[in-house]
Design a protein around this motif. Sequence first.
Motif, PDB file in Angstrom:
ATOM      1  N   ASP A  40      35.485  13.527   9.415  1.00 35.78           N
ATOM      2  CA  ASP A  40      34.468  12.319  10.354  1.00 35.78           C
ATOM      3  C   ASP A  40      34.411  11.119   9.482  1.00 35.78           C
ATOM      4  OD1 ASP A  40      32.508  11.864  12.079  1.00 35.78           O
ATOM      5  OD2 ASP A  40      30.965  12.309  10.668  1.00 35.78           O
ATOM      6  N   VAL A  41      35.663  10.832   9.322  1.00 40.59           N
ATOM      7  CA  VAL A  41      35.899   9.313   8.913  1.00 40.59           C
ATOM      8  C   VAL A  41      36.967   8.586   9.528  1.00 40.59           C
ATOM      9  CG1 VAL A  41      35.310  10.228   6.359  1.00 40.59           C
ATOM     10  CG2 VAL A  41      37.652   9.972   7.115  1.00 40.59           C
ATOM     11  N   PRO A  42      36.777   7.203   9.470  1.00 39.83           N
ATOM     12  CA  PRO A  42      37.873   6.371  10.123  1.00 39.83           C
ATOM     13  C   PRO A  42      39.021   6.598   9.356  1.00 39.83           C
ATOM     14  CG  PRO A  42      36.186   5.045   9.326  1.00 39.83           C
ATOM     15  CD  PRO A  42      35.689   6.294   8.965  1.00 39.83           C
ATOM     16  N   VAL A  43      40.405   6.529  10.098  1.00 43.40           N
ATOM     17  CA  VAL A  43      41.732   6.672   9.311  1.00 43.40           C
ATOM     18  C   VAL A  43      42.516   5.914   9.937  1.00 43.40           C
ATOM     19  CG1 VAL A  43      43.468   8.290   8.786  1.00 43.40           C
ATOM     20  CG2 VAL A  43      41.226   9.191   8.943  1.00 43.40           C
ATOM     21  N   VAL A  44      43.331   5.199   9.191  1.00 49.79           N
ATOM     22  CA  VAL A  44      44.481   4.389   9.587  1.00 49.79           C
ATOM     23  C   VAL A  44      45.748   5.169   9.164  1.00 49.79           C
ATOM     24  CG1 VAL A  44      45.798   2.129   9.838  1.00 49.79           C
ATOM     25  CG2 VAL A  44      43.191   2.187   9.818  1.00 49.79           C
ATOM     26  N   LEU A  45      46.692   5.404  10.190  1.00 52.37           N
ATOM     27  CA  LEU A  45      47.998   5.927   9.616  1.00 52.37           C
ATOM     28  C   LEU A  45      49.024   4.560   9.634  1.00 52.37           C
ATOM     29  CD1 LEU A  45      48.461   9.191  11.499  1.00 52.37           C
ATOM     30  CD2 LEU A  45      47.696   8.766   8.982  1.00 52.37           C
ATOM     31  N   ALA A  46      49.149   3.890   8.689  1.00 47.57           N
ATOM     32  CA  ALA A  46      50.065   2.948   8.596  1.00 47.57           C
ATOM     33  C   ALA A  46      51.310   3.035   7.843  1.00 47.57           C
ATOM     34  CB  ALA A  46      49.239   1.559   7.855  1.00 47.57           C
ATOM     35  N   GLY A  47      52.245   2.385   8.010  1.00 51.61           N
ATOM     36  CA  GLY A  47      53.614   2.372   7.510  1.00 51.61           C
ATOM     37  C   GLY A  47      54.785   2.456   8.555  1.00 51.61           C
TER      38      GLY A  47
END
Length: 158
Positions: A40-47
């Motif tokens: 229940d958290v905002p997530v960014v999968l960057a790369g």
Amino acid sequence: MLVTSLYAPNGNPQPGPKFAYKLTWMERLLAHAAELYAEDVPVVLAGDFNVVPTERDIYPSKSYAKNALVQPEPRALFRRLVDQGWVDAIRTLHPDQPMYTFWDYLRNRWRRDAGLRQAQPERGWGRMDCQVNPPLSATPHAAPAAHAASSRSPVAAT
């Protein structure tokens, strides 16, 4: 907000053991991404995912036809990631225009804007604004920049 940074295997040459490793790695990423998405958290999968998601994400060229970045298998795995609920933020905000993040240093590709886009999906709350910043030095990569608002509305990349 959880921001990840990953560098997926390139997978070239394909077919071969490096390509098989790339596909296995992406399957593991899918499983891990599903766990992150369930939090229940905002997530960014960057790369660098080392996948060109669709034909519109690469300049018109036959030179990449055998490259692992554009093969159906990694594209399908990337699509499964988006199907989990992750948002391809750049493509969502810029659905029709070329948004390249890589230009090979050969054959004057930067000046010709003969690039390709290696996508980064995200999930979060509030507005996610993405743009691609041109390289500032002798690198073939451009860094997508994302700016997130602090709202907790359950929509990402609007």
